[in-house]
Enzyme design. Structure first.
Site, PDB file in Angstrom:
ATOM      1  N   SER A 192       0.840  -1.188   0.000  1.00 12.05           N
ATOM      2  CA  SER A 192       0.000   0.000   0.000  1.00 12.05           C
ATOM      3  C   SER A 192       0.886   1.253   0.000  1.00 12.05           C
ATOM      4  O   SER A 192       1.643   1.449  -0.948  1.00 12.05           O
ATOM      5  CB  SER A 192      -0.956  -0.032   1.198  1.00 12.05           C
ATOM      6  OG  SER A 192      -1.952   0.961   1.067  1.00 12.05           O
ATOM      7  N   ASP A 226      -9.219  -4.566  -6.013  1.00  8.76           N
ATOM      8  CA  ASP A 226      -8.823  -3.610  -4.978  1.00  8.76           C
ATOM      9  C   ASP A 226      -9.677  -2.348  -5.096  1.00  8.76           C
ATOM     10  O   ASP A 226      -9.478  -1.537  -5.999  1.00  8.76           O
ATOM     11  CB  ASP A 226      -7.336  -3.280  -5.130  1.00  8.76           C
ATOM     12  CG  ASP A 226      -6.760  -2.548  -3.939  1.00  8.76           C
ATOM     13  OD1 ASP A 226      -7.525  -1.863  -3.241  1.00  8.76           O
ATOM     14  OD2 ASP A 226      -5.540  -2.648  -3.712  1.00  8.76           O
ATOM     15  N   HIS A 280      -7.650  -5.188  -1.508  1.00  3.08           N
ATOM     16  CA  HIS A 280      -6.399  -4.570  -1.070  1.00  3.08           C
ATOM     17  C   HIS A 280      -5.590  -5.485  -0.150  1.00  3.08           C
ATOM     18  O   HIS A 280      -4.367  -5.382  -0.086  1.00  3.08           O
ATOM     19  CB  HIS A 280      -6.701  -3.249  -0.365  1.00  3.08           C
ATOM     20  CG  HIS A 280      -5.523  -2.355  -0.195  1.00  3.08           C
ATOM     21  ND1 HIS A 280      -4.730  -1.946  -1.255  1.00  3.08           N
ATOM     22  CD2 HIS A 280      -4.985  -1.775   0.912  1.00  3.08           C
ATOM     23  CE1 HIS A 280      -3.757  -1.161  -0.802  1.00  3.08           C
ATOM     24  NE2 HIS A 280      -3.890  -1.049   0.498  1.00  3.08           N
TER      25      HIS A 280
END
Length: 724
Positions: free
Chosen positions: A594, A669, A701
């Site tokens: 991320s 995601d 995600h």
């Protein structure tokens, strides 16, 4: 060459890494088989009688006597069936009625986004043993909650708000304009849920005769879509997602009166391009507190609303040269004339006491440390409770202090990381404490810190760690770029300072985050790091400028420059550690997920001569692709800050990448869109950069489900072993 300084927190530098030859090696399968998973105490709820609390275990709701630990099973899901006849009844959440005679049970939970779900609810009468479905409909509900009196429940269904009388079973529809991708009543839109941290967007009044709720008008928000690749003909998944600089939902606040059915619209001002990050009932059943922020999130107003007329009064305004953080620290005292909140206005996050007219009465805490969690105020004893980083940015401890700032006490032991669950009457608390080398210990305490008993010691796991080649962290500070950065290092099994080793850095690095703490870590990621030390790798993590626990200025200096200072720090620390005689300067890598994937991508681009390899999992590759609230909080809009967006974009710097680069993303995601990786691949191809990529169909995600996590970590492990 940057200056390098180590401040080891061990008596002997080599003691933590010199592992006896007879220790068992940590194998790859240990990452996923639960060998190093700690035991927990789940779903704790404090009961009306301060002598009891409840929790779930083995699909049961159990009542515990605080003093002697006596257990009483209130509901056993293994003995009941769902309305469809399936056995057992899965207990996935529960609430008590006000008199604790009934339980509202949540089951058949269906995940939507990070915090949003839909599920079925049942009411269980503890005395009669009767289990009744909350509503007659077959459709699932969202965010059901009992009224303070426990005779009603309200919930969301199909973007509308409802309530039901538990005695008669009669359902009343409050709103009727809810529509998918258009109008939402009582639930948050995607960006509020993700960035302001709540999905349930309605609240009972103290007397249970009114409901305050959010209404989101998403009509002007552009749709984003992902592809569901299941089935012969893939289908699009569409949802409203406002990207940086684009239009948000128009948000309004309303109050519904259950007695007469009237809905009052609250005056939150004429500006529609703004945020309402929190609403809270005060102790006055007629007074609602509303926090309002401007689009750039550097001004926050506290409004008090008269829920009968909808009129509001401006009570308090706070402004910043950078941004203001949104928090839940707003507590109204029982005296009805004062409230408590927190602010970093003096450079560190501290607790402040105000009158209900907005006049400052007292700054309760002060010092060069942050209050990281305000727990509450004991109105009987005029003491408040909070967690802070006063002992160290790497640690968290519980304190109490009088509301006048006097007689401060540390209630925990001053070591490691403490999470606190305090009873509603502040007489007891449960402390989940750990240290970097000690698994969580869960204990019950009186309000003055005295321990009553241990609920979970995790002694079995502690003994197991001692049997394996589990490497303890060595903490140090590294001086680079004019600042001292907290760092930890894991050295290889049977470390020999005369040998050289490859080094992998793990980074997150986002605003206010921390990876360098003394909290025990035992998930897949930290255990993979342990596995790598068993394979002869050094593992390092650094909290760069912009991370948390060190005050306002350290965190907020990255304003409008995301990715710039943070990347400089990661590269500079890598260069400094490369000077150590046991680090192979030609075999240094970095990885992250991320924001960490964003950082590892930038680090490989800007530090092409330092890093040999990088892994980026689900990375942001240009902030123009990310959502309004998060991105603009730190970067303003692309229109206002084009230079900042350009300088912090891996897309722009893709051609600078020279090392081995592995790019990973899930196509499902909803948070950091797969679009980021698609665009990065295109830029890499255009610049003729060699790279590897892995795409996980329909994974979100978190990239999990089925065999996914095992495959992911095997992939990353192979990449590191072959390229570093």
């Amino acid at each position: 060459m940057t200056k390098f300084r180590l401040s080891f927190l061990f008596v002997m530098i080599f003691a933590a890494t010199a592992v006896a030859q007879d220790k068992k090696p940590i194998e790859f399968e240990h990452l996923l088989d639960g060998t190093f998973s700690p035991q927990t105490v789940q779903n704790v709820r404090w009961m009306n009688d301060g002598q009891f609390y409840s929790a779930t275990r083995d699909n049961k709701v159990i009542k515990y006597d605080i003093i002697d630990g006596t257990e009483t099973v209130l509901f056993d899901g293994n003995e009941y069936s769902l309305s469809n006849g399936s056995t057992p009844f899965p207990v996935q959440g529960y609430q008590f009625s006000a008199d604790e005679s009934k339980l509202l049970l949540k089951t058949e939970v269906e995940q939507i986004w990070r915090r949003s779900t839909r599920e079925n609810y049942y009411v269980y009468d503890i005395e009669t043993g009767t289990l009744t479905k909350l509503t007659a409909t077959d459709e699932k509900q969202q965010y059901a909650e009992l009224s303070p009196q426990g005779d009603k429940a309200a919930y969301v269904r199909n973007n509308n708000l409802f309530w039901v009388d538990l005695t008669s079973g009669e359902e009343v529809q409050i709103t009727d304009d809810g529509e998918f991708n258009k109008i939402i009543n009582g639930a948050a839109d995607w960006v509020y849920e993700e960035e302001f941290g709540f999905a349930k967007a309605w609240f009972w009044s103290p007397q249970g005769d009114q409901i305050a709720f959010y209404r989101f008008n998403e009509e002007r928000v552009k749709e984003f879509f992902m592809t569901d690749w299941d089935g012969l003909y893939p289908e699009p998944i569409r949802f409203k997602y406002p990207k940086a600089g684009e239009k948000n939902s128009v948000v309004s606040i309303h109050v519904y009166d259950l007695d007469n059915g009237d809905i009052i619209t609250i005056d939150v001002g004429d500006e529609t391009d703004q945020y309402i990050p929190r609403i809270n009932w005060t102790r006055d059943n007629e007074l609602l507190a509303i926090r309002r922020m401007n689009r750039l999130q550097n001004r926050q107003d506290l409004l008090f609303a008269n829920v009968r007329t909808g009129s509001t009064d401006l009570i308090l305004t706070e402004q910043s040269d950078t941004w203001l953080d949104v928090h839940d620290d707003l507590y109204f005292l029982e005296n009805g004339v004062q409230f408590i909140t927190t602010s970093d206005r003096d450079g560190y996050n501290h607790i402040y006491l105000y009158s209900m007219e907005g006049e400052l009465v007292k700054q309760v805490t002060s010092g060069e440390w942050d209050v990281t969690n305000f727990i509450g105020h004991d109105d009987r004893n005029y003491r408040l409770y909070y967690i802070s980083s006063e002992s160290s940015p790497l640690e968290r401890n519980l304190y109490s202090v009088r509301v006048d700032g006097r007689r401060k006490e540390m209630l925990t032991n001053g070591k490691g990381w403490h999470s606190i669950n305090m009873s509603r009457d502040f007489k007891y608390y449960i402390d989940t404490s750990s240290d970097y080398n000690q698994p969580p210990r869960i204990s019950l305490h009186r309000q003055d810190g005295r321990q009553i008993r241990v609920l979970e010691s995790n002694e079995t796991l502690a003994a197991r760690l001692n049997e394996f080649s589990f490497i303890e962290k060595e903490f140090m500070t590294v001086d680079v770029n004019g600042v001292s950065l907290n760092t930890y290092m894991l050295k290889p099994v049977n470390f020999d300072s005369t040998q050289t080793y490859p080094m992998l850095m793990y980074v997150y690095g986002g605003p206010g985050s921390q990876t360098v703490t003394k909290a025990f870590e035992s998930g897949i990621r930290p255990m993979w790091h342990q596995y790598l030390t068993n394979q002869g790798y050094i593992v390092v993590s650094v909290d760069n400028r912009g991370t948390g626990g060190r005050g306002r200025d350290f965190k907020k200096q990255i304003y409008k420059k995301l990715g710039q200072y943070e990347t400089e720090d990661q590269i500079a620390v890598a260069e400094s550690l490369a000077d150590l005689p046991y680090v192979d300067e030609d075999r240094i890598g970095i990885w992250g997920w991320s924001y960490g994937g964003y950082m590892s991508s930038l680090s490989l681009a800007d530090g092409a001569d330092v890093f040999k390899a990088a892994i980026a999992v689900a990375p942001v590759t240009d902030w123009k692709f990310y959502d309004t609230i998060y991105t603009e909080r730190f970067m303003q809009t692309p229109q206002l800050n084009p230079k900042g967006y350009r300088n912090g974009s891996p897309l722009v710097k893709a051609g600078q990448i020279k090392g081995n680069y592995l790019l990973i993303h899930g196509t499902g995601d909803d948070n950091v869109h797969f679009q980021n990786t698609v665009e990065m691949i295109d830029a890499l191809v255009e610049s003729d950069v060699d790279f590897e990529t892995m795409i996980y169909p329909n994974r979100n995600h978190g990239i999990y489900g089925g065999n996914t996590r095992r495959h992911l970590y095997l992939l990353m492990n192979k990449f590191i072993l072959e390229n570093l």
